[in-house]
Design an enzyme around this catalytic site. Structure first.
Site, PDB file in Angstrom:
ATOM      1  N   LEU A  78       4.956 -19.045  49.061  1.00  0.00           N
ATOM      2  CA  LEU A  78       5.273 -17.624  49.158  1.00  0.00           C
ATOM      3  C   LEU A  78       4.066 -16.695  49.090  1.00  0.00           C
ATOM      4  CD1 LEU A  78       8.522 -17.594  46.961  1.00  0.00           C
ATOM      5  CD2 LEU A  78       8.297 -18.085  49.407  1.00  0.00           C
ATOM      6  N   CYS A  79       2.847 -17.243  49.016  1.00  0.00           N
ATOM      7  CA  CYS A  79       1.650 -16.399  49.090  1.00  0.00           C
ATOM      8  C   CYS A  79       1.404 -16.004  50.540  1.00  0.00           C
ATOM      9  CB  CYS A  79       0.411 -17.147  48.573  1.00  0.00           C
ATOM     10  SG  CYS A  79       0.257 -17.128  46.794  1.00  0.00           S
ATOM     11  N   HIS A  80       0.969 -14.777  50.722  1.00  0.00           N
ATOM     12  CA  HIS A  80       0.635 -14.296  52.062  1.00  0.00           C
ATOM     13  C   HIS A  80      -0.753 -14.799  52.465  1.00  0.00           C
ATOM     14  CE1 HIS A  80       3.701 -11.390  50.787  1.00  0.00           C
ATOM     15  NE2 HIS A  80       3.950 -11.227  52.081  1.00  0.00           N
ATOM     16  N   MET A 116      -4.028 -14.580  43.085  1.00  0.00           N
ATOM     17  CA  MET A 116      -3.815 -16.013  43.291  1.00  0.00           C
ATOM     18  C   MET A 116      -5.024 -16.666  43.945  1.00  0.00           C
ATOM     19  SD  MET A 116      -1.127 -16.529  41.715  1.00  0.00           S
ATOM     20  CE  MET A 116      -1.205 -18.266  42.017  1.00  0.00           C
ATOM     21  N   GLU A 117      -5.707 -15.938  44.818  1.00  0.00           N
ATOM     22  CA  GLU A 117      -6.899 -16.486  45.461  1.00  0.00           C
ATOM     23  C   GLU A 117      -8.019 -16.679  44.440  1.00  0.00           C
ATOM     24  OE1 GLU A 117      -4.191 -15.247  48.517  1.00  0.00           O
ATOM     25  OE2 GLU A 117      -4.829 -14.250  46.690  1.00  0.00           O
ATOM     26  N   ASP A 131     -14.061 -33.966  39.015  1.00  0.00           N
ATOM     27  CA  ASP A 131     -14.098 -35.085  39.957  1.00  0.00           C
ATOM     28  C   ASP A 131     -15.506 -35.647  40.109  1.00  0.00           C
ATOM     29  OD1 ASP A 131     -13.059 -36.856  42.070  1.00  0.00           O
ATOM     30  OD2 ASP A 131     -14.276 -35.601  43.382  1.00  0.00           O
TER      31      ASP A 131
END
Length: 161
Positions: A78-80, A116-117, A131
């Protein structure tokens, strides 16, 4: 029951949907997020000396975070998709952890925010550090991923405590 803030990604019946941002004004929006990777002191020294067998841990983590920010809409439902104008990932040693602190900035001129980014960039940079150094320290801990600050948009500015 009092009406409080509503989740914007849910319909009245509770179904998930992508928010329509078409009517919103384009403004400059910036978000800054952080995260930390705690590790053995020897692991931190190895990374800072550039002696990791997989190569440049800090450089790879920086690039991974930037790439992740650009693909957030593919990772988080749902992120644009956004035309990001700037993404930076800074990684600093913190002898108090001991470990590395990651700070990610995302900026856009658009109709929706970039929190969110920035959070995705910080998270993936931390995962990349893990990692690339896990062969010598599987006990590393990724923590404290959070939004530090955001500016722009209808909801206004935010500054973490």
């Amino acid at each position: 029951m009092t009406a409080g803030p509503k989740l914007t990604h849910l319909t009245a019946s509770g179904e998930a949907h992508m928010v329509d941002v078409g009517a919103k004004a384009e403004t400059e929006r910036t978000a800054i997020a952080e995260g930390a990777v705690s590790m053995k002191r020897e692991t931190l020294e190895m990374i800072l000396a550039g002696d990791a067998k997989k190569g440049d841990v800090l450089g790879a983590a920086r690039i991974a975070g930037i790439m992740a920010a650009k693909r957030t809409h593919e990772l988080v439902p749902l992120c644009h998709p956004l035309l990001l104008t700037k993404v930076t990932v800074d990684i600093e040693p913190d002898s108090n952890l001991p470990g590395l602190r990651v700070t990610a900035l995302a900026r856009v001129t658009g109709k929706t925010g970039v929190e969110m980014e920035a959070l995705t960039a910080a998270s993936i940079a931390c995962l990349t550090i893990y990692d690339m150094a896990k062969a010598v320290d599987r006990g590393m801990v990724i923590s404290d991923i959070r939004l530090l600050r955001k500016t722009g948009g209808k909801s206004g500015d935010f500054q973490a405590d």
